[in-house]
Design a protein around this motif. Sequence first.
Motif, PDB file in Angstrom:
ATOM      1  N   ARG A  46      15.361   2.929  23.099  1.00 13.73           N
ATOM      2  CA  ARG A  46      14.503   3.940  22.480  1.00 13.73           C
ATOM      3  C   ARG A  46      13.087   3.396  22.313  1.00 13.73           C
ATOM      4  O   ARG A  46      12.905   2.194  22.096  1.00 13.73           O
ATOM      5  CB  ARG A  46      15.046   4.356  21.101  1.00 13.73           C
ATOM      6  CG  ARG A  46      16.395   5.055  21.172  1.00 13.73           C
ATOM      7  CD  ARG A  46      16.930   5.391  19.799  1.00 13.73           C
ATOM      8  NE  ARG A  46      18.224   6.047  19.889  1.00 13.73           N
ATOM      9  CZ  ARG A  46      18.398   7.354  20.048  1.00 13.73           C
ATOM     10  NH1 ARG A  46      17.325   8.145  20.118  1.00 13.73           N
ATOM     11  NH2 ARG A  46      19.601   7.873  20.134  1.00 13.73           N
ATOM     12  N   PRO A  47      12.081   4.291  22.390  1.00  8.79           N
ATOM     13  CA  PRO A  47      10.717   3.837  22.106  1.00  8.79           C
ATOM     14  C   PRO A  47      10.571   3.459  20.637  1.00  8.79           C
ATOM     15  O   PRO A  47      11.312   3.959  19.774  1.00  8.79           O
ATOM     16  CB  PRO A  47       9.863   5.052  22.462  1.00  8.79           C
ATOM     17  CG  PRO A  47      10.770   6.221  22.352  1.00  8.79           C
ATOM     18  CD  PRO A  47      12.130   5.717  22.743  1.00  8.79           C
ATOM     19  N   VAL A  48       9.629   2.595  20.365  1.00  5.88           N
ATOM     20  CA  VAL A  48       9.426   2.111  18.995  1.00  5.88           C
ATOM     21  C   VAL A  48       9.190   3.262  18.030  1.00  5.88           C
ATOM     22  O   VAL A  48       9.658   3.237  16.881  1.00  5.88           O
ATOM     23  CB  VAL A  48       8.261   1.103  18.957  1.00  5.88           C
ATOM     24  CG1 VAL A  48       7.791   0.864  17.528  1.00  5.88           C
ATOM     25  CG2 VAL A  48       8.693  -0.217  19.585  1.00  5.88           C
ATOM     26  N   GLY A  49       8.470   4.294  18.470  1.00  2.00           N
ATOM     27  CA  GLY A  49       8.214   5.436  17.592  1.00  2.00           C
ATOM     28  C   GLY A  49       9.479   6.018  17.004  1.00  2.00           C
ATOM     29  O   GLY A  49       9.512   6.448  15.839  1.00  2.00           O
ATOM     30  N   GLU A  50      10.566   6.035  17.781  1.00  2.00           N
ATOM     31  CA  GLU A  50      11.830   6.582  17.295  1.00  2.00           C
ATOM     32  C   GLU A  50      12.532   5.635  16.325  1.00  2.00           C
ATOM     33  O   GLU A  50      13.412   6.072  15.581  1.00  2.00           O
ATOM     34  CB  GLU A  50      12.758   6.902  18.465  1.00  2.00           C
ATOM     35  CG  GLU A  50      12.288   8.072  19.310  1.00  2.00           C
ATOM     36  CD  GLU A  50      13.309   8.476  20.359  1.00  2.00           C
ATOM     37  OE1 GLU A  50      14.475   8.038  20.262  1.00  2.00           O
ATOM     38  OE2 GLU A  50      12.931   9.220  21.283  1.00  2.00           O
ATOM     39  N   LEU A  51      12.153   4.370  16.315  1.00  2.00           N
ATOM     40  CA  LEU A  51      12.751   3.412  15.374  1.00  2.00           C
ATOM     41  C   LEU A  51      12.118   3.498  13.990  1.00  2.00           C
ATOM     42  O   LEU A  51      12.731   3.098  13.000  1.00  2.00           O
ATOM     43  CB  LEU A  51      12.592   1.975  15.890  1.00  2.00           C
ATOM     44  CG  LEU A  51      13.234   1.611  17.230  1.00  2.00           C
ATOM     45  CD1 LEU A  51      13.066   0.120  17.482  1.00  2.00           C
ATOM     46  CD2 LEU A  51      14.693   2.006  17.273  1.00  2.00           C
ATOM     47  N   ILE A  52      10.887   4.009  13.921  1.00  2.00           N
ATOM     48  CA  ILE A  52      10.160   4.006  12.646  1.00  2.00           C
ATOM     49  C   ILE A  52       9.870   5.413  12.135  1.00  2.00           C
ATOM     50  O   ILE A  52       9.197   5.582  11.119  1.00  2.00           O
ATOM     51  CB  ILE A  52       8.839   3.218  12.762  1.00  2.00           C
ATOM     52  CG1 ILE A  52       7.916   3.836  13.816  1.00  2.00           C
ATOM     53  CG2 ILE A  52       9.117   1.751  13.068  1.00  2.00           C
ATOM     54  CD1 ILE A  52       6.534   3.203  13.884  1.00  2.00           C
ATOM     55  N   GLY A  53      10.356   6.434  12.821  1.00  2.00           N
ATOM     56  CA  GLY A  53      10.130   7.801  12.374  1.00  2.00           C
ATOM     57  C   GLY A  53      10.616   8.806  13.401  1.00  2.00           C
ATOM     58  O   GLY A  53      11.278   8.452  14.373  1.00  2.00           O
ATOM     59  N   GLU A  54      10.277  10.063  13.169  1.00  2.00           N
ATOM     60  CA  GLU A  54      10.549  11.113  14.143  1.00  2.00           C
ATOM     61  C   GLU A  54       9.327  11.269  15.035  1.00  2.00           C
ATOM     62  O   GLU A  54       8.196  11.055  14.598  1.00  2.00           O
ATOM     63  CB  GLU A  54      10.859  12.438  13.437  1.00  2.00           C
ATOM     64  CG  GLU A  54      11.978  12.354  12.415  1.00  2.00           C
ATOM     65  CD  GLU A  54      13.289  11.879  13.015  1.00  2.00           C
ATOM     66  OE1 GLU A  54      13.575  12.261  14.169  1.00  2.00           O
ATOM     67  OE2 GLU A  54      14.014  11.128  12.330  1.00  2.00           O
ATOM     68  N   ILE A  55       9.538  11.672  16.273  1.00  2.00           N
ATOM     69  CA  ILE A  55       8.408  11.828  17.187  1.00  2.00           C
ATOM     70  C   ILE A  55       7.706  13.163  16.915  1.00  2.00           C
ATOM     71  O   ILE A  55       8.283  14.233  17.094  1.00  2.00           O
ATOM     72  CB  ILE A  55       8.858  11.747  18.656  1.00  2.00           C
ATOM     73  CG1 ILE A  55       9.508  10.384  18.924  1.00  2.00           C
ATOM     74  CG2 ILE A  55       7.659  11.951  19.590  1.00  2.00           C
ATOM     75  CD1 ILE A  55       8.619   9.193  18.648  1.00  2.00           C
ATOM     76  N   HIS A  56       6.468  13.075  16.485  1.00  2.00           N
ATOM     77  CA  HIS A  56       5.650  14.250  16.190  1.00  2.00           C
ATOM     78  C   HIS A  56       4.565  14.471  17.243  1.00  2.00           C
ATOM     79  O   HIS A  56       4.084  15.597  17.398  1.00  2.00           O
ATOM     80  CB  HIS A  56       4.983  14.096  14.819  1.00  2.00           C
ATOM     81  CG  HIS A  56       5.947  14.012  13.681  1.00  2.00           C
ATOM     82  ND1 HIS A  56       6.496  15.124  13.070  1.00  2.00           N
ATOM     83  CD2 HIS A  56       6.479  12.935  13.044  1.00  2.00           C
ATOM     84  CE1 HIS A  56       7.320  14.733  12.106  1.00  2.00           C
ATOM     85  NE2 HIS A  56       7.318  13.418  12.061  1.00  2.00           N
ATOM     86  N   ASN A  57       4.168  13.408  17.921  1.00  2.00           N
ATOM     87  CA  ASN A  57       3.032  13.501  18.844  1.00  2.00           C
ATOM     88  C   ASN A  57       3.366  12.779  20.143  1.00  2.00           C
ATOM     89  O   ASN A  57       3.335  11.549  20.194  1.00  2.00           O
ATOM     90  CB  ASN A  57       1.788  12.870  18.208  1.00  2.00           C
ATOM     91  CG  ASN A  57       1.518  13.410  16.811  1.00  2.00           C
ATOM     92  OD1 ASN A  57       1.164  14.562  16.644  1.00  2.00           O
ATOM     93  ND2 ASN A  57       1.714  12.574  15.801  1.00  2.00           N
ATOM     94  N   ARG A  58       3.676  13.535  21.180  1.00  2.00           N
ATOM     95  CA  ARG A  58       3.978  12.920  22.477  1.00  2.00           C
ATOM     96  C   ARG A  58       2.704  12.592  23.250  1.00  2.00           C
ATOM     97  O   ARG A  58       2.734  11.833  24.216  1.00  2.00           O
ATOM     98  CB  ARG A  58       4.891  13.832  23.295  1.00  2.00           C
ATOM     99  CG  ARG A  58       6.222  14.063  22.592  1.00  2.00           C
ATOM    100  CD  ARG A  58       7.292  14.615  23.491  1.00  2.00           C
ATOM    101  NE  ARG A  58       8.533  14.790  22.746  1.00  2.00           N
ATOM    102  CZ  ARG A  58       9.418  13.824  22.530  1.00  2.00           C
ATOM    103  NH1 ARG A  58       9.201  12.610  23.005  1.00  2.00           N
ATOM    104  NH2 ARG A  58      10.520  14.066  21.841  1.00  2.00           N
ATOM    105  N   GLU A  59       1.592  13.155  22.792  1.00  2.00           N
ATOM    106  CA  GLU A  59       0.270  12.784  23.281  1.00  2.00           C
ATOM    107  C   GLU A  59      -0.612  12.507  22.073  1.00  2.00           C
ATOM    108  O   GLU A  59      -0.451  13.144  21.032  1.00  2.00           O
ATOM    109  CB  GLU A  59      -0.344  13.903  24.128  1.00  2.00           C
ATOM    110  CG  GLU A  59       0.380  14.188  25.429  1.00  2.00           C
ATOM    111  CD  GLU A  59      -0.314  15.261  26.242  1.00  2.00           C
ATOM    112  OE1 GLU A  59      -0.412  15.117  27.475  1.00  2.00           O
ATOM    113  OE2 GLU A  59      -0.753  16.253  25.628  1.00  2.00           O
ATOM    114  N   VAL A  60      -1.526  11.563  22.213  1.00  2.00           N
ATOM    115  CA  VAL A  60      -2.395  11.175  21.097  1.00  2.00           C
ATOM    116  C   VAL A  60      -3.846  11.423  21.476  1.00  2.00           C
ATOM    117  O   VAL A  60      -4.349  10.873  22.466  1.00  2.00           O
ATOM    118  CB  VAL A  60      -2.191   9.688  20.735  1.00  2.00           C
ATOM    119  CG1 VAL A  60      -3.211   9.245  19.690  1.00  2.00           C
ATOM    120  CG2 VAL A  60      -0.774   9.461  20.217  1.00  2.00           C
TER     121      VAL A  60
END
Length: 420
Positions: free
Chosen positions: A154-168
């Motif tokens: 899994r990407p790190v973003g999924e380890l520390i929260g829910e994915i809210h922004n697939r583009e920044v």
Amino acid sequence: MKADRRSFLCAAAGAGMAALPAAAAPTPAVQARYDKLDAILQQPVLKRQYFSTPVIIESVELLHLDGAYLCRVRSKDGAEGISVAHSSMNTLFPIFLRNVAPFFLGKDARELDLILEKIFIFGFNFRLSGLALGLPLATVEFAILEMLGRMAKRPVGELIGEIHNREVGVYMATEWREKPVEESLKLIQGAVAEHDIHALKIKIGGLMFMTTDMYAVGPPGRTEKIVPLVRKTFGDKMALYADSNSFYTVPEAIRVGKLLEEYKFVYFEEPVKFDHIEEIKQVADALTIPIANGEQDFDYYGFRWLMANDGLDIVQPDNYYFGGLIRSMKVARMAAACGRTIVPHMSGGGLGFLYDIQFVSAAPNAGEHHEFKSFKTHVKYECKTAPMKVVNGKIKVPTAPGFGADLDPDWVKKHEPVRL
């Protein structure tokens, strides 16, 4: 009545010394905010459910090549994670090796939240402040998150929260405050032209770190000239931000803030000294432009006070300086609870842009634009799930495990262990 710490210290000062005036108690509304924020700080960030068995950290290495550094973490089961250190590691490597790395050995990486809390006690590390401790700590944390992400696929973003922004969305962060206005503007235009950018941050105020001349005060009138000129040059569709890096006094910050309001800047970053929290609030109370602060912070206290007391609109922990993504995510959660926005400061070169966008991907209250300087780096890597290109003002976040970058193994092998 239970004595608080301030009362205890005043009493302990001894007879013959005038008592210090007692601090005013917070209002019920402010105390309620403190209670809410304190509860958030107790909530873990790392998602342990992806790891059913202990992940014991067996080794933490610092590697170097040509003046740059990597951190490699390995578990007893053979899992591995590598991070790219901040450029200041060439100064701070003794702290990494003596004060940080030893504490991680033998510990379960699933307890990363607790490790990041207790390491401040280890060896009296709390005596070290700012990036002196935060930067080495973040470097190890990034490597552990990379390892855990690859283990969990899994990407790190999924380890520390829910994915809210697939583009920044990003803004071009520019410097050059030591140069004449006309030369600065040409350099800013060149930086903006390199990418498909719709937002820009300029530096205002004095020279700060750009000079070794202790008598330098900056070109007179530069801020007053460049603020309207940048708006005229880039037009109303460009989102503009301004950063003084703690340069102004309160009256000067208010005066400059009104100028930024006139030319429709989006926010004013570090208007006064970053840790003078009451002065930050004074500026915020006097202006309508949102106030941003936090890149230099190394403790939750400043964020907590400013958010509880309505002194801050945009929170900006630096993922390196503040000690990693988990600590920064706690600040993001605090901000969300108070209706504030997070725009993390980004520093360090290397793969800082990659660490930053992974963090932003999981921040529920992320701002519209985030710091970006360029993709230039000494790191030999490949991103297979994202092109690392700015398209319509945004960068796609990699979806591969970990931070989404594969380091060139031959390049990594050239690095040598750092020894004291």
